[in-house]
Design a protein around this motif. Sequence first.
Motif, short mmCIF file in Angstrom:
data_model
loop_
_atom_site.label_atom_id
_atom_site.label_comp_id
_atom_site.label_asym_id
_atom_site.label_seq_id
_atom_site.Cartn_x
_atom_site.Cartn_y
_atom_site.Cartn_z
N ALA A 51 -6.01 -0.06 4.06
CA ALA A 51 -6.38 1.35 3.91
C ALA A 51 -7.50 1.75 4.87
O ALA A 51 -7.85 2.94 4.96
CB ALA A 51 -6.79 1.64 2.47
N HIS A 100 -4.96 5.62 -2.63
CA HIS A 100 -4.16 4.50 -2.15
C HIS A 100 -3.82 3.58 -3.33
O HIS A 100 -4.73 3.02 -3.96
CB HIS A 100 -4.92 3.68 -1.10
CG HIS A 100 -5.51 4.50 0.01
ND1 HIS A 100 -4.79 4.86 1.13
CD2 HIS A 100 -6.76 5.02 0.17
CE1 HIS A 100 -5.57 5.57 1.95
NE2 HIS A 100 -6.76 5.68 1.38
N ILE A 134 -2.68 0.17 -4.38
CA ILE A 134 -2.65 -1.16 -3.77
C ILE A 134 -1.97 -2.13 -4.74
O ILE A 134 -2.43 -2.31 -5.87
CB ILE A 134 -4.07 -1.65 -3.45
CG1 ILE A 134 -4.75 -0.71 -2.46
CG2 ILE A 134 -4.03 -3.08 -2.89
CD1 ILE A 134 -6.22 -1.02 -2.25
N ARG A 165 -7.87 11.51 -0.87
CA ARG A 165 -6.86 10.57 -0.40
C ARG A 165 -6.87 9.38 -1.35
O ARG A 165 -7.94 8.81 -1.63
CB ARG A 165 -7.17 10.11 1.03
CG ARG A 165 -6.09 9.27 1.69
CD ARG A 165 -4.86 10.09 1.99
NE ARG A 165 -3.90 9.32 2.79
CZ ARG A 165 -2.61 9.64 2.90
NH1 ARG A 165 -2.14 10.71 2.26
NH2 ARG A 165 -1.79 8.92 3.64
N LEU A 223 0.84 -1.20 0.00
CA LEU A 223 0.00 0.00 0.00
C LEU A 223 0.87 1.24 0.00
O LEU A 223 1.78 1.38 0.81
CB LEU A 223 -0.90 -0.01 1.25
CG LEU A 223 -1.96 1.08 1.36
CD1 LEU A 223 -3.08 0.84 0.34
CD2 LEU A 223 -2.54 1.10 2.78
N GLU A 224 0.61 2.15 -0.97
CA GLU A 224 1.22 3.47 -1.00
C GLU A 224 0.10 4.49 -1.01
O GLU A 224 -0.75 4.46 -1.90
CB GLU A 224 2.08 3.68 -2.25
CG GLU A 224 3.37 2.90 -2.30
CD GLU A 224 4.14 3.24 -3.57
OE1 GLU A 224 4.84 4.28 -3.58
OE2 GLU A 224 4.01 2.48 -4.55
N SER A 225 0.09 5.40 -0.05
CA SER A 225 -1.00 6.36 0.06
C SER A 225 -0.46 7.78 -0.04
O SER A 225 0.65 8.07 0.41
CB SER A 225 -1.73 6.19 1.40
OG SER A 225 -2.22 4.87 1.53
N ARG A 226 -1.27 8.65 -0.64
CA ARG A 226 -0.89 10.07 -0.72
C ARG A 226 -2.15 10.90 -0.94
O ARG A 226 -3.23 10.37 -1.22
CB ARG A 226 0.14 10.32 -1.81
CG ARG A 226 -0.30 9.97 -3.21
CD ARG A 226 0.78 10.38 -4.21
NE ARG A 226 2.02 9.67 -4.00
CZ ARG A 226 3.21 10.08 -4.45
NH1 ARG A 226 3.30 11.21 -5.12
NH2 ARG A 226 4.30 9.38 -4.23
#
Length: 291
Positions: A108, A19, A21, A17, A8-11
């Motif tokens: 998430a 994410h 995946i 927002r 998971l990379e979130s920004r």
Amino acid sequence: MSFPHPLLESRTLGRLRVHAIQAGGQQLDGGAMFGVVPKTLWSRRLPADDKNRIPMGMRCLLIEHDDGLVLLDTGLGNKETAKFHEIYGIENAGGEGRTALEDGIRAAGFAPDDIAVVINTHLHFDHAGGNTWRAPTGEVLPTFPNARYVVQAGERAYAEHPNERTAASYFPPNWAPIVAAGRFEFIAGAREIVSGISVRPTPGHTPYHQSVVVQSGGETLCFLGDVVPTAHHLPLPWIMGYDVEPLVTLESKRTLLAEALREDWLLVFEHDAQAGFGRVVHDGKAYRLAE
């Protein structure tokens, strides 16, 4: 092959927002992934294993939107055989008999039942396989039972009338149960799906392939799908051998990347095992990933 990392990379994109995946990994033939580009060139970027395969991701994008959660593509799902997984080097197992996609949604902070909209770039098994799942009873069910699913109407027709080349990529269980449930919406051309999230045709990989553009707070993100599957495919002539209309892909890339450069878009590379997000620059010869 080790599973692509991170899961998971979130920004933040404007007010949204998002994410990324990593819904699994696969290994595909490098020659097929780079088409007419010689191995002496592509292997400098992605060395192949002893079977000429290179590591690939299956990245999906989850967007927290005021109208509900929007999911872009769904990976492979859990319906295929062990032999199928062996052929394509698939690693995507998750908890509870499901897949890494469902694990990523939970990481998430959400659950599959929370998804409001699913947008498929196209219906190939590694982009739409997770639309449905095989329950322990053997029944194939929608993975996201409360969602409406969206794809181009032309893509559905193309998928349902395959030829000898395309049949290996299109599996009806990935969409038929959703159609039967009345939850698939088939659209034609560019369309805003929810406020700020639009699809635009980017044909070539398939005749009705689409990419997804997300805009919020003056920022723009583009989920590329297979028009530019990895950051290594940014140079215009670096086009997959899988594309059914490669010269059409060339023009789709030319238009899309020029706009991405001009307007400083954030791009999401669906199949890149390493680079999830990135922006492009042009060095006078070719597009490449900004440092």
